[in-house]
Design a protein around this motif. Structure first.
Motif, PDB file in Angstrom:
ATOM      1  N   SER A  14       0.845  -1.194   0.000  1.00  0.00           N
ATOM      2  CA  SER A  14       0.000   0.000   0.000  1.00  0.00           C
ATOM      3  C   SER A  14       0.881   1.245   0.000  1.00  0.00           C
ATOM      4  O   SER A  14       1.443   1.600   1.042  1.00  0.00           O
ATOM      5  CB  SER A  14      -0.897   0.029   1.242  1.00  0.00           C
ATOM      6  OG  SER A  14      -1.685  -1.117   1.327  1.00  0.00           O
ATOM      7  N   GLN A  16       2.123   4.883   0.475  1.00  0.00           N
ATOM      8  CA  GLN A  16       1.772   5.940   1.408  1.00  0.00           C
ATOM      9  C   GLN A  16       2.294   7.258   0.840  1.00  0.00           C
ATOM     10  O   GLN A  16       2.974   7.277  -0.178  1.00  0.00           O
ATOM     11  CB  GLN A  16       2.407   5.678   2.775  1.00  0.00           C
ATOM     12  CG  GLN A  16       2.103   4.306   3.362  1.00  0.00           C
ATOM     13  CD  GLN A  16       0.661   4.129   3.763  1.00  0.00           C
ATOM     14  OE1 GLN A  16       0.170   4.832   4.633  1.00  0.00           O
ATOM     15  NE2 GLN A  16      -0.027   3.193   3.118  1.00  0.00           N
ATOM     16  N   GLY A  17       2.048   8.356   1.512  1.00  0.00           N
ATOM     17  CA  GLY A  17       2.583   9.643   1.077  1.00  0.00           C
ATOM     18  C   GLY A  17       4.104   9.651   1.154  1.00  0.00           C
ATOM     19  O   GLY A  17       4.688   9.031   2.042  1.00  0.00           O
ATOM     20  N   CYS A  19       7.954  10.813   1.798  1.00  0.00           N
ATOM     21  CA  CYS A  19       8.604  11.389   2.974  1.00  0.00           C
ATOM     22  C   CYS A  19       9.598  12.458   2.503  1.00  0.00           C
ATOM     23  O   CYS A  19      10.532  12.157   1.758  1.00  0.00           O
ATOM     24  CB  CYS A  19       9.321  10.293   3.748  1.00  0.00           C
ATOM     25  SG  CYS A  19      10.116  10.865   5.243  1.00  0.00           S
ATOM     26  N   HIS A  29       7.423   5.974   0.505  1.00  0.00           N
ATOM     27  CA  HIS A  29       6.959   5.383   1.764  1.00  0.00           C
ATOM     28  C   HIS A  29       5.899   4.357   1.410  1.00  0.00           C
ATOM     29  O   HIS A  29       4.878   4.702   0.811  1.00  0.00           O
ATOM     30  CB  HIS A  29       6.403   6.476   2.677  1.00  0.00           C
ATOM     31  CG  HIS A  29       5.841   5.956   3.968  1.00  0.00           C
ATOM     32  ND1 HIS A  29       5.014   6.723   4.749  1.00  0.00           N
ATOM     33  CD2 HIS A  29       5.962   4.775   4.612  1.00  0.00           C
ATOM     34  CE1 HIS A  29       4.665   6.032   5.829  1.00  0.00           C
ATOM     35  NE2 HIS A  29       5.230   4.846   5.760  1.00  0.00           N
ATOM     36  N   ILE A  30       6.148   3.114   1.782  1.00  0.00           N
ATOM     37  CA  ILE A  30       5.222   2.035   1.444  1.00  0.00           C
ATOM     38  C   ILE A  30       4.911   1.229   2.692  1.00  0.00           C
ATOM     39  O   ILE A  30       5.811   0.931   3.490  1.00  0.00           O
ATOM     40  CB  ILE A  30       5.819   1.114   0.361  1.00  0.00           C
ATOM     41  CG1 ILE A  30       6.147   1.938  -0.888  1.00  0.00           C
ATOM     42  CG2 ILE A  30       4.857  -0.022   0.018  1.00  0.00           C
ATOM     43  CD1 ILE A  30       6.980   1.205  -1.904  1.00  0.00           C
ATOM     44  N   ARG A  31       3.648   0.890   2.854  1.00  0.00           N
ATOM     45  CA  ARG A  31       3.224  -0.010   3.928  1.00  0.00           C
ATOM     46  C   ARG A  31       3.002  -1.381   3.307  1.00  0.00           C
ATOM     47  O   ARG A  31       2.405  -1.502   2.232  1.00  0.00           O
ATOM     48  CB  ARG A  31       1.922   0.483   4.569  1.00  0.00           C
ATOM     49  CG  ARG A  31       1.382  -0.495   5.597  1.00  0.00           C
ATOM     50  CD  ARG A  31       0.036  -0.072   6.137  1.00  0.00           C
ATOM     51  NE  ARG A  31      -0.562  -1.169   6.876  1.00  0.00           N
ATOM     52  CZ  ARG A  31      -1.208  -1.021   8.028  1.00  0.00           C
ATOM     53  NH1 ARG A  31      -1.347   0.185   8.561  1.00  0.00           N
ATOM     54  NH2 ARG A  31      -1.723  -2.064   8.629  1.00  0.00           N
ATOM     55  N   HIS A  47       6.652  -0.679   7.600  1.00  0.00           N
ATOM     56  CA  HIS A  47       6.727   0.651   6.988  1.00  0.00           C
ATOM     57  C   HIS A  47       8.138   0.813   6.436  1.00  0.00           C
ATOM     58  O   HIS A  47       9.120   0.691   7.168  1.00  0.00           O
ATOM     59  CB  HIS A  47       6.378   1.763   7.987  1.00  0.00           C
ATOM     60  CG  HIS A  47       4.907   1.903   8.157  1.00  0.00           C
ATOM     61  ND1 HIS A  47       4.135   2.677   7.308  1.00  0.00           N
ATOM     62  CD2 HIS A  47       4.056   1.354   9.047  1.00  0.00           C
ATOM     63  CE1 HIS A  47       2.873   2.596   7.687  1.00  0.00           C
ATOM     64  NE2 HIS A  47       2.803   1.798   8.739  1.00  0.00           N
TER      65      HIS A  47
END
Length: 134
Positions: A14, A16-17, A19, A29-31, A47
């Motif tokens: 997923s 993410q925004g 960094c 940034h990946i989850r 993360h």
């Protein structure tokens, strides 16, 4: 005594925004949400921050992962620290249990994990020691 367990894991990615690293540079940034199968029967949240360079095939990532579940029937949670480097196409990866991060029946856990991806499937090899509490 070091014990080795192996198994497979499923992973969901997923984005993410980004960094902000300053000067208009950003790290990805990946989850990741994982489900481990086998002797490590657990789920995790990872993360990851990743950067690339102007040289093709050179990049790096760092990540923190919290794994919760059971390891050969012992329940608890622990953290893993990831350090991945791609040096002009040559990869290296270190995944290490964060010292003293084990909880429940996993207190005293230490070790290292390797990840292999074969035909799109993810596999782990986990070499660990579970020392009795001091």
């Amino acid at each position: 005594m070091t014990v080795q367990v192996k198994g497979e894991f499923e992973v969901k990615r997923s984005p993410q925004g980004a960094c902000d690293l300053g000067d208009g540079v950003a790290a990805g940034h990946i989850r990741f949400d994982k489900r481990f199968l086998g002797a490590l029967n657990a789920t995790s949240v990872v993360h990851m921050l990743a950067v690339g360079t102007e040289v093709e095939g050179s990049a790096a990532y760092v990540a923190i992962e919290r794994i919760t579940g059971s390891l050969e029937g012992r329940t608890g949670a622990f953290f893993m620290q990831h350090n991945g480097v791609m040096d002009r196409g040559t990869p290296s990866l270190s995944l290490t249990v964060v010292p003293d991060s084990g909880t429940g029946e996993l207190k005293g856990l230490s070790g290292r994990m390797a990840i292999d991806i074969t035909d799109g499937r993810h596999y782990y090899t986990f070499d660990y020691v579970l020392s009795p509490e001091e």
